[in-house]
Design an enzyme around this catalytic site. Structure first.
Site, PDB file in Angstrom:
ATOM      1  N   GLU A 154     -31.247  -7.051  96.417  1.00 48.93           N
ATOM      2  CA  GLU A 154     -31.986  -6.743  95.178  1.00 48.93           C
ATOM      3  C   GLU A 154     -31.333  -5.637  94.369  1.00 48.93           C
ATOM      4  O   GLU A 154     -31.215  -5.726  93.158  1.00 48.93           O
ATOM      5  CB  GLU A 154     -33.428  -6.345  95.495  1.00 48.93           C
TER       6      GLU A 154
ATOM      7  N   HIS B  71     -46.971  -8.711 100.631  1.00 48.14           N
ATOM      8  CA  HIS B  71     -46.626  -9.735  99.649  1.00 48.14           C
ATOM      9  C   HIS B  71     -47.690  -9.870  98.577  1.00 48.14           C
ATOM     10  O   HIS B  71     -47.770 -10.905  97.945  1.00 48.14           O
ATOM     11  CB  HIS B  71     -46.486 -11.106 100.342  1.00 48.14           C
TER      12      HIS B  71
END
Lengths: 330, 397, 335
Positions: C69, C138
């Site tokens: 990322e 999440h």
């Protein structure tokens, strides 16, 4: 290692050029130290003493269109790249006439005209940026090389691994130059890396890589020529580990409790300016009047830069919020 | 040749001072730029410090073991170089003080009032910001508004309703709801004590002239036309109020609004425990007869429960008299938003010094309770003095 | 009532498809645009947004990345500085934390810090929000954190029209723009004009007019808020619903106009309550419309717990229609 090797051109003028670049950096850093103790320069100041051969060996090999990403210890890189000394010093004073408008200071020298993309205070933070610049060039079929300077401390950061992996995977035209000065601030390489052979780490990612004596400006230049040539030919990244040493502390406010004075002195005997100068004197390429001329020119340029910075102006406080976003053309 | 100072260097953004722990040079030593000449102890440890000049150490200024701030001269050095040209660096622009919003209507703290008053710990009226602003704009007295919001909060709809009702009100209410009146009085009095810094002045007023005049005047009148002492008191107050406008008006929204006319509220007790102080409009302009007539009529209407709400809301100053009840002094509580209330006790015969002799004279104690945000004791004293003066010439009232 | 769609040819489309169309449109219009992220190519996108695009545009413009990322977000920044218009897809806001340093210390900072020499014209898209029982790591809603950062712009498309049109405007913006797509919206179906184009990315919109109370919200919470408004209407309370659309900058004017009209405000924000974007909005209302208020402001936010896995606990942890209705009524003093 690549098939072709470029030998460094060692004409007298080129040699004197290299020497002057290094002396210019050294004297400039010296002046910055002095100004810092007088509180003209504030914040953090990271000086390049002892590492000059790396910037001076690599950067003149590049073309104007190539791109450079550096770290917070980037004065030398900026100067040899051609960022005007006046602008660099004014920037450190925080004056509006500085190369980043006075906004960044010592750690954030940016210069559009010379493709100098900073100046980054996050260790490892410049690597992803560098691969992005290279990615753009690749996608547009441009023949530029992006050089990314970083210290061996960055090798511990995840971003290092992500970036060199991506560079190798996507075949990006990046020259990674790791300036291994053995200490990440106060932490020795030996106590922070399981594998201290940094060039070896790069090789594991299938990058062409080389280690070179970073105290020898000719060796660095030779390696840089090979690397840049390889990148332009193969369109693949290259990794150069320059083994060097930092003669001053990490920053000005460093008691250097983590290393021996004896060690510093030992490295001082091998430091690049002293070495190169001695070698040039022995080979008859350097005459006393050359040295005097270089010192005088450098001193004059520095004095002028100091006067420029002292006379500089402050960005008005009302402009604080300018350039947060692009301004619409009037 | 010139002389420069070697100063304690700044080595870091957060270094403020350092302790000199070792000198590596002594006077007479030659030094050059870059030489380490001393060791300084900082919070980070001992750091060697270098000199940036070339020359000879002339004098040590700071001894080993001394802690000095950054910039302190540590030694004097004689250099070969020319004296450095001091460039006056432009001082960084002083940051203009960020404009703190002016706190509006903040009057300087008032002088300590004549009497110290403890604030009563009653709960604040709950009024929403929107309702508060609307009430101020439209001149609605919050004490008279019923709350419909959660937790008894007056909301803007309530103010709007109060305005509509007031406009629609044509007939005076028949009869008083004493319970409602009591709670309205409670709210008003509590608010008065909470918000109005009262000061009190008392003035004994000789009533010889008034009593004599009344006796003479009333002797020629039928009982129904006879004037009462209270009429004289109200007229005197009204005339004085016209002359001292600082006691005649309303204090609203952090400022005093004097009213051009004098509407004297006269406190009238109601059987059953109520109290009401309806206005006599333009009392300063009324003849004593008219004033008397209105006062009588008011009392009748009050007792019949027929008072117009405008009469309750309109007084610009109030007079209260408890002379009938037998108290000598009455310290009133100001009806907000008025700024003063006069109290009169009963007339008592007292020994007074007249021309060096002690004589018996009828005296009434007049008290003024006034709003210290608007006036102070000096003005109050003048106001009372005027009332006293007027009451010495009842034929001019 | 809900914003009317223009009366040209109208198509029925999902939020997901609208975004895909937006990306396709951008790639066609501007050769500087490319998209990179994890599983955007061969996999077709974690939420199937980019399905089919690899075949259409090739692996250089729909670029699969390793799980890096920070690396590829920084690369996007560098590419933008060098003149490209990258769309970086961070799979979800949950993983964006690994790129936070690049977003904050590079993207948001470079223009100001370099004295306007370099800008970063990039778009970062991320999925966000809870509701699919994906558990604590999440299910974040961190739009408020990003909206805190000066130097970037933050968008939350809640409607099909905005899903289709915001990307275009964002790509034309010379500064970094973050677009948050709520996971519960991807399957949402709606009508869209066939020739839908860019939308403005600076203003909030009144999605439902009302007189009694203003409900301010964004993103996935918009539809819950509209449902709450319908429920309130059946009890005689007319709520005005404001969709923020842009979280940085916030459209103060639209918010204050509404609050001045209704005198009451509630913010519905799926972030955790303390230090939330809702807190910022409430403070702005106090600063700018205090005298218009008939009641204190209220917030319906996520409970301050990591979002739990089992459905009943997840539902209890995040904003719900019932909570919005209850708070609105309480604000009006009705049980």
């Amino acid at each position: 290692m690549t098939a072709t090797t470029d030998k460094p051109r060692l004409s007298r003028s080129h040699a004197l050029d290299l020497l002057k670049h290094m002396i210019r950096i050294r004297r400039f850093e010296d002046k910055c130290a002095e100004l810092y103790t007088e509180e003209k320069i504030r914040g953090f100041l990271h000086l390049y003493d002892g590492e000059e051969a790396v910037a001076v060996g690599v950067i003149p090999v590049l073309e104007k269109r190539d791109r450079i990403v550096a770290t917070y210890r980037e004065h030398g890189h900026a100067l040899v790249r051609g960022v005007p000394m006046q602008g660099a010093l004014a920037e450190m004073y925080g004056k509006r006439e500085g190369c980043s408008g006075g906004r960044g200071g010592s750690m954030h020298l940016f210069d559009f005209a010379t493709n100098f993309y900073g100046g980054n205070a996050i260790v490892g933070g410049g690597l992803p940026l560098a691969i992005g610049l290279a990615l753009a060039d690749q996608m547009r079929g441009e023949d530029n090389v992006t050089v990314c300077f970083f210290g061996e401390g960055a090798v511990a950061e995840g971003e290092f691994h992500e970036s060199i992996n991506l560079a190798a995977l996507w075949s990006l035209p990046v020259l990674f130059v790791c300036e291994n000065n053995l200490y990440a601030m106060g932490t020795a390489l030996a106590i922070s890396e399981s594998e201290t052979d940094i060039q070896q780490k790069a090789a594991c990612y299938r990058l062409a890589s080389e280690a070179v004596d970073g105290m020898d400006v000719m060796a660095v230049e030779g390696a840089a020529r090979r690397a840049v040539s390889a990148i332009r030919q193969t369109r693949k990244p290259y990794f150069l580990e320059c083994r060097t040493y930092r003669l001053r502390g990490h920053s000005m406010f460093d008691a250097q409790l983590y290393r021996d004075k004896a060690e510093v002195e030992a490295w001082r005997q091998k430091e690049p300016i002293f070495r190169f100068r001695s070698w040039l004197e022995q080979s008859g390429m350097l005459h006393p009047e050359d040295l005097a001329r270089i010192e005088a020119e450098v001193a004059a340029e520095i004095a002028e830069a100091v006067a420029f910075a002292e006379a500089g102006t402050w960005e008005p406080v009302e402009h604080l919020a300018r350039f947060l976003y692009a301004e619409k053309a009037a | 040749m010139s002389v420069v100072e070697f100063r304690m260097p700044s080595l870091g953004a957060d270094m403020e001072a350092g302790t000199l722990v070792e000198w590596l040079v002594k006077p007479g030593d030659q030094v050059k730029r870059g030489d380490i000449i001393a060791v300084v102890e900082t919070q980070k440890g001992a750091i060697e410090i270098e000199i940036f000049d070339t020359g000879t150490i002339e004098r040590i200024l700071v001894e080993v073991g001394t802690k000095v701030p950054v910039g302190t001269p540590l030694a004097v050095v004689r250099t070969q170089a020319e004296a450095p040209v001091l460039v006056e660096a432009a001082a960084p622009p002083t940051v203009a003080p960020s404009p703190t919003p002016a706190v509006e209507g903040q009057a300087p703290p008032p002088a300590p009032p004549a009497k110290a008053i403890k604030p009563s710990p009653t709960p604040r009226l709950r009024v929403s910001p929107a309702a508060r602003r609307l009430a101020e704009q439209r001149g609605v007295d919050l004490d008279t508004v019923a709350a419909s919001g959660p937790s008894g909060t007056i909301v803007s709809a309530d103010i709007e309703r109060a305005i509509t009702e007031k406009a629609a009100q044509k007939t005076p209410p028949t009869g008083f709801d004493l319970a409602a009146m009591r709670s309205a009085i409670a709210a008003a009095m509590a608010r008065s004590k909470r918000e109005i810094p009262h000061y009190y002045l008392a003035q004994p007023i000789e009533m010889t002239a008034c009593e004599a005049w009344l006796t003479r005047t009333n002797a020629k009148r039928p009982p129904s036309d006879r004037l009462l002492l209270g009429t004289l008191l109200v007229k005197a107050v009204a005339l004085a109020a016209a002359k001292f406008p600082a006691f005649n008006g309303f204090y609203r929204k952090d400022k005093f609004e004097p009213v051009g006319s004098v509407h004297v509220g006269t406190a009238i007790a109601i059987r059953g425990g109520g109290l009401i102080a309806p206005a006599i409009h333009d009392a300063d302009r009324l003849s004593l007869d008219d004033l008397m007539r209105q006062m009588r009529e008011l009392v009748q209407r009050v007792r019949a429960g027929r008072i117009r709400s405008s009469e309750i809301a309109d007084p610009t100053i109030t007079v209260s008299s408890l002379g009938e009840r037998g108290v000598e002094q009455l310290f009133g509580i100001i009806y907000p938003p008025q700024v003063a209330i006069l109290g009169f006790g009963k007339v008592v015969v007292r020994p007074c010094v007249v021309d060096g002799h002690i004589l018996a004279r009828p005296v009434v104690s007049a008290t003024l309770a006034a709003d210290h945000r608007v006036t102070d004791g000096h003005a109050g004293a003048l106001f009372l003095a005027e009332i006293e003066r007027l009451l010495q010439e009842p034929d001019k009232l | 009532m809900l914003h009317e769609v223009a009366q040209s040819a109208v198509i029925e489309i999902t939020y997901r498809e609208a975004i895909r169309e937006a990306i396709r449109d951008a790639l066609r219009r501007d050769e500087r645009v490319f998209l990179m992220g994890e599983d955007v190519g061969r996999y077709g996108g974690c939420y199937a947004v980019t399905k089919g695009l690899l075949a259409e545009f090739g692996p250089k413009r729909i670029r699969d990345t390793p799980l890096s990322e920070s690396g590829f977000t920084g690369a996007g920044i560098g590419a933008a500085i060098a003149g490209m218009r990258p769309i970086v897809e961070l799979m979800t806001v949950n993983f964006s934390l690994l790129a936070l340093d690049q977003i904050l210390n590079s993207a948001a900072t470079i223009r100001h810090m370099s004295g306007n020499q370099f800008g970063v014209p990039m778009v970062i898209r991320m999925a966000t929000g809870a509701g699919r029982q994906l558990a604590a790591q999440h299910s974040h809603s961190l739009e408020g954190w990003y909206a805190h950062i000066p130097g970037i712009k933050v968008l939350a498309p809640a409607t099909i029209e905005d899903a289709r049109g915001m990307l275009w405007a964002a790509l034309e913006d010379p500064d970094p723009v973050l677009i948050f797509e709520h996971i519960m919206l991807y399957n949402m179906t709606g009508k869209l004009s066939a020739d839908a184009g860019p939308v403005d990315i600076q203003t909030a919109r009144v999605r439902r007019e009302g007189r009694d109370i203003t409900l301010i919200t964004y993103g996935g919470s918009l539809w819950k808020t509209l449902e709450a408004a319908t429920s309130l209407a059946s009890e005689g309370i007319e709520a005005e619903v404001v969709d923020l659309r842009s979280l940085r900058p916030l459209d103060d004017a639209t918010i204050m106009d509404s609050v001045r009209k209704t005198h009451r405000a509630i913010v519905v924000d799926e972030g955790w309550r303390s230090g939330s974007l809702a807190a910022e909005i409430c403070t702005r209302i106090v600063e700018q419309a205090f005298w218009a208020l008939d009641a204190p402001m209220g917030r319906v936010c996520s409970e301050e717990v990591p979002i739990p896995y089992p459905r009943h606990l997840e539902e209890a942890a995040i904003p719900q229609v019932t909570k919005i209705v209850a708070l609105a009524k309480a604000t009006l003093g009705k049980a």
